[in-house]
Each structure stands twice: as structure tokens, then as C-alpha cells.
Design an enzyme around this catalytic site. Structure first.
Site, PDB file in Angstrom:
ATOM      1  N   ASP A   1       0.894  -1.157   0.021  1.00 29.75           N
ATOM      2  CA  ASP A   1      -0.173   0.016  -0.018  1.00 29.75           C
ATOM      3  C   ASP A   1       0.857   1.194  -0.174  1.00 29.75           C
ATOM      4  O   ASP A   1       0.352   2.406  -0.586  1.00 29.75           O
ATOM      5  CB  ASP A   1      -0.799   0.160   1.157  1.00 29.75           C
TER       6      ASP A   1
ATOM      7  N   ARG B   1       3.116  15.260  24.995  1.00 33.34           N
ATOM      8  CA  ARG B   1       1.976  16.516  25.534  1.00 33.34           C
ATOM      9  C   ARG B   1       1.214  16.832  24.749  1.00 33.34           C
ATOM     10  O   ARG B   1       1.430  16.576  23.209  1.00 33.34           O
ATOM     11  CB  ARG B   1       3.047  17.900  25.669  1.00 33.34           C
TER      12      ARG B   1
ATOM     13  N   ASP C   1      -3.627  14.099  20.674  1.00 34.65           N
ATOM     14  CA  ASP C   1      -2.362  13.832  20.082  1.00 34.65           C
ATOM     15  C   ASP C   1      -2.114  14.365  18.612  1.00 34.65           C
ATOM     16  O   ASP C   1      -1.385  14.351  17.994  1.00 34.65           O
ATOM     17  CB  ASP C   1      -2.142  12.452  20.062  1.00 34.65           C
TER      18      ASP C   1
ATOM     19  N   THR D   1     -10.162   3.717   5.761  1.00 34.50           N
ATOM     20  CA  THR D   1      -9.661   2.071   6.152  1.00 34.50           C
ATOM     21  C   THR D   1      -8.137   2.088   6.653  1.00 34.50           C
ATOM     22  O   THR D   1      -7.655   1.051   6.866  1.00 34.50           O
ATOM     23  CB  THR D   1      -9.901   1.126   5.175  1.00 34.50           C
TER      24      THR D   1
ATOM     25  N   GLN E   1       3.906   9.583   4.615  1.00 36.28           N
ATOM     26  CA  GLN E   1       5.125   9.560   3.773  1.00 36.28           C
ATOM     27  C   GLN E   1       5.900  10.771   3.807  1.00 36.28           C
ATOM     28  O   GLN E   1       7.167  10.896   3.849  1.00 36.28           O
ATOM     29  CB  GLN E   1       4.995   8.901   2.480  1.00 36.28           C
TER      30      GLN E   1
END
Length: 231
Positions: free
Chosen positions: A8, A92, A111, A122, A181
Site C-alpha cells: 500500500d 504532551r 495527539d 480504512t 510519507q
């Protein structure tokens, strides 16, 4: 047609690289999951035979784009799955202000935030508790990452919307990434604007292939498939 050998991650890189050409991509899975690929390596001869016979078809998947206020002259980043704004290695919370079509929706403390295309529902968004969205649904999924609240859930908005996220937190390294990426650090008060791209990924599909079939096979979906004879 372009043949992509890998998993993927390879499909995501290739989709962004050839986005403007709309060349069909035949993905051969050499990785672990291969959710976006056309077939496995063992199935390649059969797939090529089906392709030669004209039995394969091409599925168009929307790409999304993002612009950063700190880089107004830079070309927009493209993504097939998602854009993610997340804290760095420091444990943090960060605070993000989210607006849709110019209206403030909420502020997230946690986060980070995932802005997912239908295809990306998905991927990371699913792992963070987001909804599974059919690739043909023209929507964004806005999924907070570990929000410090009991009430925040993934929000679905139309794919034609303009989404803006502003970083409010000082002193915490925060990063922006495309498809997990391409990543860079962002600055406090920087605004990231996300919307639908005019580009699309064209994925070659085998005869009889469907999104829900892939969902059951690749992700081990626990729902029971109803056979035609059981109705």
C-alpha cells in the site's frame, strides 16, 4: 498503464506521483496488506489474462490537497489516504482549531487530527476509531487522535467543503504529513487548508472485485456475509 510492485505504501507514492496523468495503476501486492493493490503476485498471470480479455475495469479514487499558510507559493501537497497533524516525540497534548467552510467547528486537545479521504477511511482513521466510508462516498472523515475528552468522535463532512486547521499550542513540536510519507514540522498559528483535489488515482480492478469484498478479506471484518441462497 503503470504496474506498481509493492504494498500500500508503494501505491500511495505512485498515486501521488502520477496524479496529473490519470494513468491506470495495476498494483501487485508484495507487501503485507495490499488493500489498494489489484492482485497478489501469485494471481498476476490470471489478472493479466483478464486484462487482455478486457474484463478488468478502472476505479477512480479522489485525491485531496493541502496548502500551508507558511508556504503560500508552494504547490499543494497531495494525498490519496489522508493528511495528519500530530504531536512529535514529546508526550504532551496539542490544541488544534478546526473550521469547515469558514465556520469554527471545534477545538481538539489531544495527539492530533486525521483528515481522511474516502479511500483513507480504512487506514489511520479506522485505527483511531473513525468510520468506514465507501470510496464512492464524496466525504471527508475528520478523526481526532486520542482526544482528551469523552465526547469527541469522527465527523463526516462533504468532500466539497474547505477544511482549515490552525495549530494553537506553543512549545510542542508538531508535524504535518501526507499519506504518512511526506512530513514536515509546522509552526504555531500556522493554518493548513484542505480540500478536494481535481486529480484522481485510477486503480485497475479485477473482475468481480468490490470494496466490501476487500474489506472482509483484507481486514478480517467480523460481519457475516449473506449468500444469495440464504435470503
Amino acid at each position: 498503464m503503470l504496474v506498481a510492485l509493492g504494498g500500500d505504501g508503494t501505491m500511495l507514492r505512485v498515486a501521488r506521483a502520477v496524479a496529473s496523468s490519470r494513468v491506470p495503476i495495476l498494483g501487485v501486492n508484495l507487501g503485507t496488506l495490499g488493500f489498494l493493490t489489484t492482485c497478489g503476485f501469485a494471481d498476476l498471470p490470471e489478472t493479466l489474462a483478464a486484462l487482455k480479455a478486457g474484463e478488468c475495469w478502472v476505479e477512480s479514487r479522489h485525491l485531496i490537497q493541502a496548502r500551508r499558510s507558511s508556504r503560500p507559493r508552494q504547490r499543494p501537497e497531495l494525498a490519496l489516504n489522508d493528511f495528519v497533524i500530530s504531536r512529535g516525540p514529546t508526550p504532551r497534548l496539542i490544541e488544534l482549531e478546526l473550521s469547515v467552510d469558514g465556520e469554527t467547528l471545534t477545538r481538539y486537545r489531544g495527539d492530533g487530527l486525521i483528515i481522511s479521504s474516502p479511500t483513507g477511511s480504512t487506514a489511520y482513521s479506522l485505527a483511531a476509531g473513525g468510520a468506514v466510508v465507501s470510496p464512492q462516498a464524496e466525504v471527508f472523515a475528520l478523526t481526532p487522535i486520542c482526544p482528551h475528552t469523552l465526547s469527541n468522535r469522527s465527523v463526516i463532512v462533504r468532500l466539497g467543503a474547505v477544511i482549515e486547521v490552525r495549530l494553537l499550542t506553543h512549545g510542542v513540536a508538531t508535524f504535518f504529513s501526507a499519506d504518512g510519507q511526506v512530513g514536515t514540522e509546522i509552526e504555531v498559528n500556522e493554518r493548513i487548508t484542505v480540500q478536494r483535489s481535481r486529480h484522481a488515482a485510477c486503480l485497475v480492478r479485477r473482475p468481480g472485485a468490490s470494496f466490501f469484498q476487500t474489506l472482509r478479506q483484507k481486514l478480517g471484518w467480523s460481519g457475516s456475509a449473506v449468500e444469495a441462497g440464504d435470503r
